[in-house]
Design a protein around this motif. Structure first.
Motif, PDB file in Angstrom:
ATOM      1  N   UNK A 205      50.198   8.881 -30.045  1.00 51.37           N
ATOM      2  CA  UNK A 205      51.457   9.342 -29.053  1.00 51.37           C
ATOM      3  C   UNK A 205      51.050  10.227 -28.172  1.00 51.37           C
ATOM      4  N   UNK A 206      50.433  11.297 -28.566  1.00 51.22           N
ATOM      5  CA  UNK A 206      49.929  12.333 -27.627  1.00 51.22           C
ATOM      6  C   UNK A 206      48.844  11.998 -26.824  1.00 51.22           C
ATOM      7  N   UNK A 207      47.848  11.402 -27.393  1.00 47.40           N
ATOM      8  CA  UNK A 207      46.657  10.756 -26.813  1.00 47.40           C
ATOM      9  C   UNK A 207      47.057   9.846 -25.629  1.00 47.40           C
TER      10      UNK A 207
ATOM     11  N   UNK B 138      50.373  11.178 -39.092  1.00 43.58           N
ATOM     12  CA  UNK B 138      49.686  12.083 -38.311  1.00 43.58           C
ATOM     13  C   UNK B 138      48.611  11.342 -37.344  1.00 43.58           C
ATOM     14  N   UNK B 139      48.267   9.957 -37.737  1.00 44.73           N
ATOM     15  CA  UNK B 139      47.548   8.984 -36.653  1.00 44.73           C
ATOM     16  C   UNK B 139      48.763   8.672 -35.569  1.00 44.73           C
TER      17      UNK B 139
ATOM     18  N   UNK C 162      47.253   7.519 -20.715  1.00 39.88           N
ATOM     19  CA  UNK C 162      47.502   5.995 -20.232  1.00 39.88           C
ATOM     20  C   UNK C 162      47.049   5.351 -18.983  1.00 39.88           C
ATOM     21  N   UNK C 163      47.182   6.355 -17.927  1.00 43.40           N
ATOM     22  CA  UNK C 163      46.556   5.785 -16.605  1.00 43.40           C
ATOM     23  C   UNK C 163      45.053   5.204 -16.750  1.00 43.40           C
ATOM     24  N   UNK C 164      44.356   5.863 -17.370  1.00 40.42           N
ATOM     25  CA  UNK C 164      42.929   5.661 -17.608  1.00 40.42           C
ATOM     26  C   UNK C 164      42.650   4.276 -18.449  1.00 40.42           C
ATOM     27  N   UNK C 165      43.365   4.307 -19.444  1.00 37.78           N
ATOM     28  CA  UNK C 165      43.518   3.157 -20.360  1.00 37.78           C
ATOM     29  C   UNK C 165      43.795   2.082 -19.910  1.00 37.78           C
TER      30      UNK C 165
END
Length: 140
Positions: free
Chosen positions: A25-27, A19-20, A32-35
Motif C-alpha cells: 500500500x505504501x509502495x 506486513x506485505x 502508482x503514476x510510474x506503475x
C-alpha cells in the motif's frame, strides 16, 4: 531484468500477509503514476507475501492483475488456489519433503545410513488464465 533494460529492486519484509499488504500500500501510493506507464512483475519469496501484495493492489489501485501487474509467489502452500484471482507460484513438493524428513528421523533412531543430501524439484503452478495463454501459443 538488466538484459531487458528494466529496473529491478529487492525489498525485504517479514513473511506476513499484513506486513506485505501494508508495504505494498505504501509502495503503491509512492509509485502508482510510474506503475501505470509500464507493466510490472512482483516476485514474492512466499505465497503468504504474494497474497498480501495481491490484496493491496486490489484495494488501492485500478491495476488489472495479470495484465498491468503480475504477482508470483513461492512455496505452493495452497494460498495460490484460494486467492482471488489466483496467483502463479513455484510449488515445492511439501509432502515428499515431509516424508524424507520422517525417514531421516527413523534412520537416525535405527542408526541406518542416511543420505546427506536430498534434491526436491519445484514446479511452476500457473494461474488458469496464464496456462490457457501458453496452451494457445500466446506466451512462450
Amino acid at each position: 531484468m538488466s538484459a531487458w533494460h528494466r529496473h529491478s529492486a529487492v525489498y525485504h519484509m517479514p513473511n506476513a500477509f499484513k506486513d506485505s499488504q501494508r508495504f505494498m500500500r505504501h509502495f503503491l501510493t509512492r509509485s502508482l503514476n510510474t506503475l501505470k506507464k509500464e507493466r510490472i512483475g512482483i516476485v514474492c519469496a512466499t505465497d503468504n507475501i504474494a497474497t498480501g501484495v495481491l490484496q493491496a493492489v486490489k484495494q488501492f489501485t485500478d491495476l488489472k492483475i495479470g495484465k498491468d501487474i503480475g504477482i508470483t509467489g513461492f512455496d505452493g502452500i495452497y494460498l495460490d488456489r484460494v486467492s482471488h484471482p489466483h496467483i502463479t507460484t513455484v510449488r515445492q513438493p511439501i509432502l515428499e519433503m515431509g516424508a524424507a524428513c520422517g525417514q531421516m528421523i527413523l534412520d537416525k533412531i535405527t542408526q541406518a545410513p542416511t543420505p546427506t543430501r536430498y534434491l526436491f524439484e519445484p514446479t511452476l503452478s500457473l494461474t488458469p488464465s496464464r496456462q490457457a495463454l501458453i496452451e494457445n501459443n500466446y506466451l512462450h
